[in-house]
Design a protein around this motif. Structure first.
Motif, PDB file in Angstrom:
ATOM      1  N   VAL A   1      -4.928   0.009   6.203  1.00 26.44           N
ATOM      2  CA  VAL A   1      -4.058   0.313   5.847  1.00 26.44           C
ATOM      3  C   VAL A   1      -5.321   1.641   5.151  1.00 26.44           C
ATOM      4  O   VAL A   1      -5.655   2.904   4.909  1.00 26.44           O
ATOM      5  CB  VAL A   1      -4.555  -0.797   4.574  1.00 26.44           C
ATOM      6  N   ARG A   2      -6.566   0.917   5.065  1.00 25.65           N
ATOM      7  CA  ARG A   2      -7.093   2.491   4.972  1.00 25.65           C
ATOM      8  C   ARG A   2      -7.979   3.009   6.191  1.00 25.65           C
ATOM      9  O   ARG A   2      -7.777   4.747   5.453  1.00 25.65           O
ATOM     10  CB  ARG A   2      -9.096   1.637   5.717  1.00 25.65           C
ATOM     11  N   TRP A   3      -6.910   3.136   7.515  1.00 24.36           N
ATOM     12  CA  TRP A   3      -7.282   4.517   8.356  1.00 24.36           C
ATOM     13  C   TRP A   3      -5.555   4.795   7.865  1.00 24.36           C
ATOM     14  O   TRP A   3      -5.718   5.964   7.697  1.00 24.36           O
ATOM     15  CB  TRP A   3      -7.018   3.470   9.629  1.00 24.36           C
ATOM     16  N   LEU A   4      -4.849   4.258   7.425  1.00 28.62           N
ATOM     17  CA  LEU A   4      -3.514   4.726   7.187  1.00 28.62           C
ATOM     18  C   LEU A   4      -3.527   5.513   6.028  1.00 28.62           C
ATOM     19  O   LEU A   4      -2.794   7.302   5.937  1.00 28.62           O
ATOM     20  CB  LEU A   4      -2.133   3.999   7.147  1.00 28.62           C
ATOM     21  N   ASP A   5      -4.103   5.536   5.036  1.00 32.79           N
ATOM     22  CA  ASP A   5      -4.521   6.691   4.054  1.00 32.79           C
ATOM     23  C   ASP A   5      -5.100   8.178   4.338  1.00 32.79           C
ATOM     24  O   ASP A   5      -5.165   8.344   3.403  1.00 32.79           O
ATOM     25  CB  ASP A   5      -5.202   5.875   3.134  1.00 32.79           C
TER      26      ASP A   5
ATOM     27  N   ALA B   1       0.469  -0.962  -0.073  1.00 30.10           N
ATOM     28  CA  ALA B   1       0.051  -0.494   0.339  1.00 30.10           C
ATOM     29  C   ALA B   1       0.797   1.190  -0.105  1.00 30.10           C
ATOM     30  O   ALA B   1       0.278   2.706   0.541  1.00 30.10           O
ATOM     31  CB  ALA B   1      -1.110  -0.338   1.200  1.00 30.10           C
ATOM     32  N   GLY B   2       2.203   1.173   0.324  1.00 32.57           N
ATOM     33  CA  GLY B   2       3.118   2.771  -0.634  1.00 32.57           C
ATOM     34  C   GLY B   2       3.862   2.482   1.397  1.00 32.57           C
ATOM     35  O   GLY B   2       4.286   3.935   1.134  1.00 32.57           O
ATOM     36  N   TYR B   3       3.790   1.478   1.971  1.00 32.65           N
ATOM     37  CA  TYR B   3       4.270   2.487   3.970  1.00 32.65           C
ATOM     38  C   TYR B   3       5.455   0.917   4.033  1.00 32.65           C
ATOM     39  O   TYR B   3       5.161   0.726   3.463  1.00 32.65           O
ATOM     40  CB  TYR B   3       3.604   2.317   4.854  1.00 32.65           C
ATOM     41  N   ARG B   4       6.055   2.040   4.364  1.00 34.37           N
ATOM     42  CA  ARG B   4       7.470   1.342   4.940  1.00 34.37           C
ATOM     43  C   ARG B   4       7.261   1.058   6.734  1.00 34.37           C
ATOM     44  O   ARG B   4       7.218   1.346   7.317  1.00 34.37           O
ATOM     45  CB  ARG B   4       8.734   2.329   4.557  1.00 34.37           C
ATOM     46  N   ALA B   5       6.976  -0.527   6.595  1.00 35.06           N
ATOM     47  CA  ALA B   5       6.935  -1.288   7.788  1.00 35.06           C
ATOM     48  C   ALA B   5       7.792  -1.269   8.447  1.00 35.06           C
ATOM     49  O   ALA B   5       8.812  -2.258   8.048  1.00 35.06           O
ATOM     50  CB  ALA B   5       5.467  -2.279   8.092  1.00 35.06           C
ATOM     51  N   ALA B   6       8.349  -1.426  10.019  1.00 39.30           N
ATOM     52  CA  ALA B   6       9.141  -1.885  10.392  1.00 39.30           C
ATOM     53  C   ALA B   6       8.425  -1.562  11.677  1.00 39.30           C
ATOM     54  O   ALA B   6       7.886  -1.376  12.805  1.00 39.30           O
ATOM     55  CB  ALA B   6       9.937  -0.478  11.132  1.00 39.30           C
ATOM     56  N   ALA B   7       8.787  -3.946  11.951  1.00 47.18           N
ATOM     57  CA  ALA B   7       8.448  -4.379  13.177  1.00 47.18           C
ATOM     58  C   ALA B   7       9.351  -4.252  13.741  1.00 47.18           C
ATOM     59  O   ALA B   7      10.406  -5.465  13.203  1.00 47.18           O
ATOM     60  CB  ALA B   7       7.778  -5.888  12.522  1.00 47.18           C
ATOM     61  N   MET B   8       9.628  -3.997  15.645  1.00 47.54           N
ATOM     62  CA  MET B   8      11.134  -4.223  15.985  1.00 47.54           C
ATOM     63  C   MET B   8      10.588  -5.148  16.534  1.00 47.54           C
ATOM     64  O   MET B   8       9.297  -5.237  17.481  1.00 47.54           O
ATOM     65  CB  MET B   8      11.018  -2.621  16.843  1.00 47.54           C
ATOM     66  N   ASP B   9      11.711  -5.998  17.112  1.00 41.22           N
ATOM     67  CA  ASP B   9      11.288  -6.657  18.453  1.00 41.22           C
ATOM     68  C   ASP B   9      11.832  -5.957  19.368  1.00 41.22           C
ATOM     69  O   ASP B   9      12.408  -4.677  20.393  1.00 41.22           O
ATOM     70  CB  ASP B   9      12.635  -7.729  18.554  1.00 41.22           C
ATOM     71  N   LEU B  10      11.206  -5.550  20.895  1.00 45.05           N
ATOM     72  CA  LEU B  10      10.845  -4.565  21.915  1.00 45.05           C
ATOM     73  C   LEU B  10      12.278  -4.974  23.108  1.00 45.05           C
ATOM     74  O   LEU B  10      12.736  -6.686  22.938  1.00 45.05           O
ATOM     75  CB  LEU B  10       9.450  -5.265  23.327  1.00 45.05           C
ATOM     76  N   ARG B  11      12.608  -4.110  23.856  1.00 48.83           N
ATOM     77  CA  ARG B  11      13.277  -4.728  24.507  1.00 48.83           C
ATOM     78  C   ARG B  11      13.657  -5.492  25.340  1.00 48.83           C
ATOM     79  O   ARG B  11      12.178  -6.313  26.015  1.00 48.83           O
ATOM     80  CB  ARG B  11      14.035  -3.590  25.787  1.00 48.83           C
ATOM     81  N   GLY B  12      14.435  -6.720  25.529  1.00 48.28           N
ATOM     82  CA  GLY B  12      14.108  -8.003  25.512  1.00 48.28           C
ATOM     83  C   GLY B  12      13.630  -9.189  25.199  1.00 48.28           C
ATOM     84  O   GLY B  12      13.684 -10.486  25.510  1.00 48.28           O
ATOM     85  N   TYR B  13      13.347  -9.001  23.705  1.00 52.61           N
ATOM     86  CA  TYR B  13      13.065  -9.875  22.979  1.00 52.61           C
ATOM     87  C   TYR B  13      14.014 -10.343  22.215  1.00 52.61           C
ATOM     88  O   TYR B  13      14.559  -9.093  21.463  1.00 52.61           O
ATOM     89  CB  TYR B  13      11.703  -9.635  23.083  1.00 52.61           C
ATOM     90  N   GLY B  14      13.502 -11.269  21.049  1.00 58.30           N
ATOM     91  CA  GLY B  14      14.067 -11.816  20.239  1.00 58.30           C
ATOM     92  C   GLY B  14      15.469 -11.215  19.802  1.00 58.30           C
ATOM     93  O   GLY B  14      16.011 -11.921  21.036  1.00 58.30           O
ATOM     94  N   ALA B  15      15.666 -10.789  18.617  1.00 62.26           N
ATOM     95  CA  ALA B  15      16.820 -10.662  18.268  1.00 62.26           C
ATOM     96  C   ALA B  15      17.967  -8.961  19.002  1.00 62.26           C
ATOM     97  O   ALA B  15      18.592  -8.570  18.518  1.00 62.26           O
ATOM     98  CB  ALA B  15      16.759 -10.622  17.189  1.00 62.26           C
TER      99      ALA B  15
END
Length: 304
Positions: free
Chosen positions: A296-300, A60-74
């Protein structure tokens, strides 16, 4: 077999990167180009919970950045810093480390709690917020004392206050994590699959993750009787002027649907609240198409 943080670097159409922010190193999975949308996962998960929405947002034309919170994942797993003030500073610093001055912040569960705090604690970087499966913190706090159903649903919070025991339960054979995933999901659905349940239980078994996860909720409970908690509650009474989208599952058994009502009183800007049918607590994965369409609808309208 000993698991390490590399298990969170799951292959896909996204790019994995590490950024320095607020004195720690955070892992971020990115996909797409355009206005920045930061995605915050909840408990007991990690960035991968947003994999379905990342593709939809990128398309839809957005830069999605999914982060691991402090203490999680990598991401780094320091011994402290699991209060909401630090979490908000972490997210704000990650936004700047990604080269942007502001972003739309979207959170699920505990990530939703953090997203709600951003316009008050870090207003300069928060363009708008969307919260999935979590009402405004003061609404959740009030329901946790006044609604019998929510008090019962919060029983796991009491268990997480014990020293050492929760960490052991969360890392032995994956039973604790897999049980929560199934109990909080809709009984009418088929989520999680065995593979998804195993992925999340393995992620919780990475050294220090279980302790970090418990520390967020230890702060939540113990801060109720401490000055830092009183200060947070007082600041959260500030009206939220940025656009807000709130989504809740019809069958959420962690944060009950009736608990999800009432956040509008803290919003002075535009506010939307939608209940997603036949879905439980883990909306991004139980109802991925519905969540993506709403976002996507809301972000637009707010960031397009």
């Amino acid at each position: 077999m000993t698991l390490d943080a590399s298990m969170a670097l799951i292959d896909g159409p996204w790019e994995h990167r590490f950024v320095a922010a607020n004195g720690a190193r955070f892992h971020v999975a990115e996909q797409g180009e355009g206005p920045l949308v930061v995605l915050l996962h909840g408990f007991p998960q990690f960035w991968w919970a947003w994999r379905h929405q990342m593709g939809a947002l990128a398309e839809a034309g957005y830069r999605a950045a999914a982060m691991d919170l402090r203490g999680y994942g990598a991401s780094d797993k320091p011994p402290r810093g699991y209060d909401t003030h630090t979490s908000a500073a972490d997210v704000a610093s990650v936004i700047r480390s990604l080269g942007e001055s502001e972003a739309v912040v979207v959170g699920h569960g505990w990530g939703g709690w953090i997203a709600w705090s951003m316009p008050t604690l870090r207003p300069s970087v928060t363009r708008a917020l969307a919260s999935v499966s979590m009402p405004h913190p003061l609404v959740f706090r009030r329901a946790s004392f006044t609604r019998a159903g929510q008090v019962r649903a919060n029983a796991y919070l009491a268990g997480l206050q014990r020293p050492f025991v929760p960490e052991r339960e969360m890392t032995v054979h994956g039973g604790y994590v897999q049980r929560l995933l199934r109990e909080w999901a809709s009984p009418q659905g088929i989520w999680p699959s065995p593979e998804e349940a195993r992925t999340y239980s393995d992620a919780m078994a990475v050294p220090f993750v279980a302790h970090s996860a418990a520390e967020y909720y230890r702060w939540l409970v113990r801060s109720q009787v401490r000055p830092d908690g009183w200060t947070f509650a007082r600041r959260m009474r500030t009206p939220i002027s940025v656009p807000v989208l709130q989504l809740h599952g019809e069958h959420d058994r962690s944060v009950l649907p009736e608990t999800g009502v009432g956040s509008a009183q803290y919003c002075s800007g535009t506010y939307e609240h939608h209940v997603v049918a036949r879905a439980g607590h883990f909306l991004p994965e139980e109802a991925p198409d519905a969540v993506s369409a709403h976002l996507v609808r809301w972000l637009d309208t707010v960031a397009g």
